[in-house]
Motif scaffolding. Structure first.
Motif, PDB file in Angstrom:
ATOM      1  N   ALA A  49       0.824  -1.217   0.000  1.00  0.00           N
ATOM      2  CA  ALA A  49       0.000   0.000   0.000  1.00  0.00           C
ATOM      3  C   ALA A  49       0.854   1.261   0.000  1.00  0.00           C
ATOM      4  O   ALA A  49       0.466   2.274  -0.583  1.00  0.00           O
ATOM      5  N   ASP A  50       2.033   1.212   0.605  1.00  0.00           N
ATOM      6  CA  ASP A  50       2.898   2.393   0.667  1.00  0.00           C
ATOM      7  C   ASP A  50       3.887   2.454  -0.508  1.00  0.00           C
ATOM      8  O   ASP A  50       4.789   3.268  -0.513  1.00  0.00           O
ATOM      9  N   MET A  62      -7.624  15.577  -9.240  1.00  0.00           N
ATOM     10  CA  MET A  62      -7.534  14.236  -8.658  1.00  0.00           C
ATOM     11  C   MET A  62      -6.081  13.780  -8.739  1.00  0.00           C
ATOM     12  O   MET A  62      -5.278  14.369  -9.449  1.00  0.00           O
ATOM     13  N   ARG A  63      -5.777  12.737  -8.014  1.00  0.00           N
ATOM     14  CA  ARG A  63      -4.418  12.190  -8.048  1.00  0.00           C
ATOM     15  C   ARG A  63      -4.509  10.685  -8.228  1.00  0.00           C
ATOM     16  O   ARG A  63      -5.193  10.000  -7.458  1.00  0.00           O
ATOM     17  N   ARG A  64      -3.858  10.156  -9.290  1.00  0.00           N
ATOM     18  CA  ARG A  64      -3.845   8.716  -9.556  1.00  0.00           C
ATOM     19  C   ARG A  64      -2.532   8.108  -9.101  1.00  0.00           C
ATOM     20  O   ARG A  64      -1.476   8.724  -9.241  1.00  0.00           O
ATOM     21  N   PHE A  65      -2.613   6.860  -8.597  1.00  0.00           N
ATOM     22  CA  PHE A  65      -1.447   6.115  -8.151  1.00  0.00           C
ATOM     23  C   PHE A  65      -1.509   4.715  -8.754  1.00  0.00           C
ATOM     24  O   PHE A  65      -2.481   3.995  -8.543  1.00  0.00           O
ATOM     25  N   ALA A  66      -0.464   4.338  -9.496  1.00  0.00           N
ATOM     26  CA  ALA A  66      -0.427   3.019 -10.125  1.00  0.00           C
ATOM     27  C   ALA A  66       0.046   1.968  -9.143  1.00  0.00           C
ATOM     28  O   ALA A  66       0.994   2.186  -8.380  1.00  0.00           O
ATOM     29  N   GLY A  81      -4.957   0.660  -9.923  1.00  0.00           N
ATOM     30  CA  GLY A  81      -4.393   1.627  -8.996  1.00  0.00           C
ATOM     31  C   GLY A  81      -5.480   2.312  -8.193  1.00  0.00           C
ATOM     32  O   GLY A  81      -6.612   1.824  -8.106  1.00  0.00           O
ATOM     33  N   GLN A  82      -5.113   3.438  -7.605  1.00  0.00           N
ATOM     34  CA  GLN A  82      -6.043   4.212  -6.776  1.00  0.00           C
ATOM     35  C   GLN A  82      -6.165   5.623  -7.337  1.00  0.00           C
ATOM     36  O   GLN A  82      -5.239   6.142  -7.942  1.00  0.00           O
ATOM     37  N   THR A  83      -7.315   6.220  -7.052  1.00  0.00           N
ATOM     38  CA  THR A  83      -7.515   7.636  -7.328  1.00  0.00           C
ATOM     39  C   THR A  83      -8.004   8.301  -6.050  1.00  0.00           C
ATOM     40  O   THR A  83      -8.862   7.759  -5.355  1.00  0.00           O
ATOM     41  N   HIS A  84      -7.441   9.467  -5.763  1.00  0.00           N
ATOM     42  CA  HIS A  84      -7.825  10.255  -4.595  1.00  0.00           C
ATOM     43  C   HIS A  84      -8.367  11.597  -5.081  1.00  0.00           C
ATOM     44  O   HIS A  84      -7.726  12.259  -5.894  1.00  0.00           O
ATOM     45  N   VAL A  85      -9.546  11.965  -4.606  1.00  0.00           N
ATOM     46  CA  VAL A  85     -10.121  13.277  -4.929  1.00  0.00           C
ATOM     47  C   VAL A  85     -10.279  14.029  -3.605  1.00  0.00           C
ATOM     48  O   VAL A  85     -10.953  13.556  -2.684  1.00  0.00           O
TER      49      VAL A  85
END
Length: 193
Positions: A49-50, A62-66, A81-85
């Motif tokens: 996760a980190d 927004m911010r995407r993380f692969a 991945g994840q997306t944070h809004v």
């Protein structure tokens, strides 16, 4: 009860092991993924996760993380991945090219916004009516599916908490096409098929 002996084919495949790939993973290609370790296709990968990678395609707001991609683990047909809004934020309008996108809401109450024909059926089927905004309000545990080329945006109306979603795409890298605005995707458009 009688037990059938293993066939010679399955015994040979088991004895051959992963090094030869003969009958072990016949669906895996012989060629390595560009930029990936060729051995990556023959082991399980653990992405902590980190250890998500923010160096991926982005959209304003927004911010995407692969987590899973061709470059990171050698995937050939998927990206995840994840997306944070952030609180009280809306992303820019965008689509994901020919990629199908599946979304799982982890936290928050993000809203997914797109335009549809105003003909009453909401399916974007080219009914010729005026365009209307469709807003899908979600919560933790909900899923969203975004078909290829459908212009949309994510919004987080919550003034205090960010919204986090997990995304899976049918391409090995994050495909993002940022747009100046939303429009209805109609069946007669060449890229809609």
């Amino acid at each position: 009860m009688t037990t059938q002996p293993a066939t010679s084919g399955s015994t040979a495949a088991a004895a051959a092991g992963p090094a030869s790939c003969d009958g072990f993973h016949p669906d895996l290609p012989d060629r390595p993924v560009a930029g990936a370790d060729p051995a990556a296709r023959f082991r399980v990968h653990h992405v902590r996760a980190d250890d998500l990678d923010g160096d991926t395609a982005q959209t304003g707001g927004m911010r995407r993380f692969a987590a899973i991609s061709g470059a990171r683990v050698g995937s050939e047909r998927m990206w995840m991945g994840q997306t944070h809004v952030a609180p009280a934020t809306a992303s820019a309008d965008h689509h994901h090219g020919a990629s199908e996108t599946a979304i799982y809401v982890v936290s928050g109450h993000p809203e997914f916004v797109f335009l549809a024909d105003g003909d009453g059926d909401g399916d974007g089927g080219g009914g010729g009516g005026s365009e209307q905004e469709v807003r899908l309000r979600t919560g933790p545990g909900d899923y969203i599916f975004v078909p290829p080329f459908v212009p949309h945006r994510e919004e987080n109306p919550d003034p205090d908490d960010e919204a986090v979603v997990v995304i899976a795409r049918s391409t090995q890298e994050a495909v993002v096409v940022n747009l100046p605005g939303l429009h209805v995707l109609r069946p007669e458009q060449p890229h809609a098929h």
